[in-house]
Motif scaffolding. Sequence first.
Motif, PDB file in Angstrom:
ATOM      1  N   ILE A 263       1.214  39.750  93.295  1.00 41.82           N
ATOM      2  CA  ILE A 263       0.759  38.428  92.833  1.00 41.82           C
ATOM      3  C   ILE A 263       1.438  38.224  91.486  1.00 41.82           C
ATOM      4  O   ILE A 263       1.059  38.841  90.496  1.00 41.82           O
ATOM      5  N   VAL A 264       2.463  37.385  91.486  1.00 37.78           N
ATOM      6  CA  VAL A 264       3.333  37.320  90.319  1.00 37.78           C
ATOM      7  C   VAL A 264       2.822  36.368  89.239  1.00 37.78           C
ATOM      8  O   VAL A 264       1.954  35.542  89.497  1.00 37.78           O
ATOM      9  N   PHE A 265       3.364  36.486  88.074  1.00 41.00           N
ATOM     10  CA  PHE A 265       3.156  35.602  86.927  1.00 41.00           C
ATOM     11  C   PHE A 265       1.807  35.748  86.229  1.00 41.00           C
ATOM     12  O   PHE A 265       1.672  35.327  85.086  1.00 41.00           O
ATOM     13  N   VAL A 266       0.796  36.323  86.923  1.00 45.32           N
ATOM     14  CA  VAL A 266      -0.515  36.444  86.280  1.00 45.32           C
ATOM     15  C   VAL A 266      -0.396  37.312  85.032  1.00 45.32           C
ATOM     16  O   VAL A 266      -0.901  36.969  83.962  1.00 45.32           O
ATOM     17  N   GLY A 267       0.319  38.435  85.179  1.00 43.09           N
ATOM     18  CA  GLY A 267       0.479  39.345  84.055  1.00 43.09           C
ATOM     19  C   GLY A 267       1.325  38.773  82.932  1.00 43.09           C
ATOM     20  O   GLY A 267       1.382  39.325  81.844  1.00 43.09           O
ATOM     21  N   LEU A 268       1.986  37.656  83.207  1.00 44.50           N
ATOM     22  CA  LEU A 268       2.818  37.030  82.187  1.00 44.50           C
ATOM     23  C   LEU A 268       2.068  35.890  81.488  1.00 44.50           C
ATOM     24  O   LEU A 268       2.100  35.753  80.271  1.00 44.50           O
ATOM     25  N   ILE A 269       1.336  35.097  82.317  1.00 41.18           N
ATOM     26  CA  ILE A 269       0.653  33.921  81.767  1.00 41.18           C
ATOM     27  C   ILE A 269      -0.593  34.304  80.987  1.00 41.18           C
ATOM     28  O   ILE A 269      -0.812  33.833  79.868  1.00 41.18           O
ATOM     29  N   ALA A 270      -1.426  35.160  81.605  1.00 42.79           N
ATOM     30  CA  ALA A 270      -2.737  35.452  81.007  1.00 42.79           C
ATOM     31  C   ALA A 270      -2.626  35.935  79.552  1.00 42.79           C
ATOM     32  O   ALA A 270      -3.343  35.413  78.694  1.00 42.79           O
ATOM     33  N   PHE A 326       4.570  26.710  83.525  1.00 39.13           N
ATOM     34  CA  PHE A 326       3.979  27.239  82.300  1.00 39.13           C
ATOM     35  C   PHE A 326       5.017  28.014  81.492  1.00 39.13           C
ATOM     36  O   PHE A 326       5.116  27.893  80.276  1.00 39.13           O
ATOM     37  N   PHE A 327       5.807  28.769  82.240  1.00 37.05           N
ATOM     38  CA  PHE A 327       6.855  29.580  81.631  1.00 37.05           C
ATOM     39  C   PHE A 327       7.886  28.676  80.944  1.00 37.05           C
ATOM     40  O   PHE A 327       8.287  28.907  79.809  1.00 37.05           O
ATOM     41  N   ILE A 328       8.284  27.619  81.651  1.00 40.49           N
ATOM     42  CA  ILE A 328       9.257  26.673  81.093  1.00 40.49           C
ATOM     43  C   ILE A 328       8.683  26.020  79.833  1.00 40.49           C
ATOM     44  O   ILE A 328       9.360  25.855  78.823  1.00 40.49           O
ATOM     45  N   PHE A 329       7.375  25.696  79.906  1.00 42.44           N
ATOM     46  CA  PHE A 329       6.681  25.106  78.752  1.00 42.44           C
ATOM     47  C   PHE A 329       6.772  26.035  77.542  1.00 42.44           C
ATOM     48  O   PHE A 329       7.083  25.614  76.432  1.00 42.44           O
ATOM     49  N   LEU A 330       6.526  27.328  77.788  1.00 43.99           N
ATOM     50  CA  LEU A 330       6.598  28.306  76.701  1.00 43.99           C
ATOM     51  C   LEU A 330       7.987  28.330  76.073  1.00 43.99           C
ATOM     52  O   LEU A 330       8.136  28.362  74.857  1.00 43.99           O
ATOM     53  N   LEU A 332      10.293  25.920  76.153  1.00 45.33           N
ATOM     54  CA  LEU A 332      10.584  24.661  75.455  1.00 45.33           C
ATOM     55  C   LEU A 332       9.860  24.585  74.118  1.00 45.33           C
ATOM     56  O   LEU A 332      10.373  24.055  73.139  1.00 45.33           O
ATOM     57  N   LYS A 333       8.633  25.125  74.084  1.00 44.44           N
ATOM     58  CA  LYS A 333       7.857  25.078  72.852  1.00 44.44           C
ATOM     59  C   LYS A 333       8.338  26.131  71.857  1.00 44.44           C
ATOM     60  O   LYS A 333       7.821  26.209  70.746  1.00 44.44           O
ATOM     61  N   GLY A 334       9.287  26.951  72.330  1.00 42.32           N
ATOM     62  CA  GLY A 334       9.806  27.988  71.434  1.00 42.32           C
ATOM     63  C   GLY A 334       8.811  29.078  71.147  1.00 42.32           C
ATOM     64  O   GLY A 334       8.841  29.719  70.098  1.00 42.32           O
ATOM     65  N   LYS A 335       7.896  29.285  72.097  1.00 41.15           N
ATOM     66  CA  LYS A 335       6.894  30.322  71.860  1.00 41.15           C
ATOM     67  C   LYS A 335       7.406  31.707  72.234  1.00 41.15           C
ATOM     68  O   LYS A 335       6.731  32.693  72.045  1.00 41.15           O
ATOM     69  N   LEU A 336       8.544  31.751  72.872  1.00 35.30           N
ATOM     70  CA  LEU A 336       9.053  33.062  73.290  1.00 35.30           C
ATOM     71  C   LEU A 336      10.041  33.586  72.243  1.00 35.30           C
ATOM     72  O   LEU A 336      10.803  32.820  71.719  1.00 35.30           O
TER      73      LEU A 336
END
Lengths: 336, 299
Positions: A263-270, A326-330, A332-336
């Motif tokens: 189940i992908v992305f959960v460990g990334l988003i949460a 959500f990932f793209i949002f991160l 674009l917001k420069g949160k990464l």
Amino acid sequence: MKILSSAGHSKTLTPALLLSTLMLGFIISLYGQSEFLLQANDLWQILIAPDSQDIKQQVILLLRLPRSLVACLIGFNLGVAGLLMQGLTRNPLASPTLFAINSGAACLMALNSIGFAFFSALPSELATFLGALLGGVLVFSLGGGLRSDSNALRLILAGIAVNGLLSSLTRAALIIADDTAYSILHWLSGSLSEIDWHSWSQLWPLSLIALLLAFSTSRGLNLNALGEQTANSLGINITWLRVRVCLAVLLLTSISVTLAGPIVFVGLIAPHLARALFNNNHLVLLPASGLLGAALVCWADLLSRSIIPPAETPVGIITALIGTPFFIFLVLKGKL
Amino acid sequence: MSLRSPLLLAALLLLPLSFLSQHTHAATIEHDAGTLTLDKTPTRIVTLAFSFVDALAVAGVSPVGIADDGDKNRIIKSVRDLIGDWQSVGSRYQPSLEAIAALKPDLIIADSGRHHSIYQDLSLIAPTLMLQSRGITYRENLAVMQKISSAVDKSAQFKMRLKKHQKRMLDLKNQLNNSDTYQFAIVTDKGMWLHSPSSYAGSVIKELGLNSPMTKNINEPYLQTSFEQLLKTNPDWLLVGQYTENTVLDKWQKSPLWKMLSMAKSKQLIHVSASVWSLTSGMLAAEQIAQELASHLKK
């Protein structure tokens, strides 16, 4: 991150909101989207007038309840595992996928399904679990393992290499096993449709051990956030911390992927959401990220049943559909 | 050869009519990748899907090569009995172009669902027909079979066999006449897939006048199904084909909920051959499905 965790948030309001989102998702998933047209009233009836002959009640008790519980616990595990990975590598892109746990599980599961060599002698679940461990251990040891001079970048590179190798083996297996390919592909997208009480009894004891281990590392991770050298000078044994974190991640992810597929992305988003909502203390972040993961998987599973009823859409597809924007949002917001 | 001599005679008789053409046979077939014109009857045919072998067997033609996944038993017995020996050209998923070319075929019949990406390569080896093999209904399959028979210049045989087939199906339909619901499903250790009335097995069941437990009109041929949905679908008869030794059924049968299923109460869970019911399709497969259904119902 500081800006997002605005001081205006009441210390009790955010956790309360989070818990109620999870509770609401849990309760709705007990009766929502059923061909039996289950209603909230059926839940109430179970409490006040249990009837072992009533098919609606039995469906809730024997199928829905374990499924929802497993969805929440798997979400919790993945949320915690993601946070641990990000905390250890101090890399916001790190997630359990990096450890090749998913691809290891997928690879051995596929080899087992097509009856490749001795893998076919193992029960499918054991083969999957071993594959998950194998993938994780391989990345861990190639990525520097216990050596004191190993760094996060090396771990990430090892993860990419091992992931590539294992996924190509999985693809080869799929080509050979044409007939069973669609059932393997379905599993590869992550699905909770085969969960029952037996799965729950396999899941919770290992999860409990792994979660205790995870929480024991929170102080170490707090100091690690300041940099490995600083943490070292403050009396943290980085090697020992790394071992415990990796073991916890390995266990949490392996048991989850064995039961439900990747189940992908959960460990990334949460973890990102948790950091945005709370402060940077891992003692708070760990349960927060876990609860966010739980809510995410719980709601995603509910959604997955409503896309093309009566067929089940794998829950992993839903988490990926939520995760990607959500990932793209991160980014674009420069949160990464 | 004995089969061919009356044909030869017929061709000779027709020769004066086709004085403008030098060839004894010219067929133009509309297929999924355009129009194919054959100026002589193909004799060395390679097929890349099981259902096309059924079509050739019915037309009385033996293919020289089949993508049989390296296992001759993958071709169901009733089809195998009607055709001569063949060479394997690899798996259906990834047939070997070299093995196909080595057979020097004069017609290749490929699956438009699977072999779209190698159509150009196949066309360089021999004239290639792209036809549908999977996820189509009984009637759609008959139309595909008819195209294959005209490509190999056996339309007359096909029509005769079709009449016989339709009579057989009608006889069995009359025998099977009842109001129970029937559902075919594939089970593996990963789950259960119900074959809806728009799948091949599902549409054969429908053709036999039997009811489906699915109330809604479903366009998806294969539906992944949880235990909960099986309980709701609740067919009177469940026919299952297994792809793996252990399946989810082993687990479900232990649940107290299993006893609530109609087919569990009346012991109407039937294990059938996955290769006949799901891997292939065609007249012979349909007749076998129908006969199996009839034999279980008589018990």
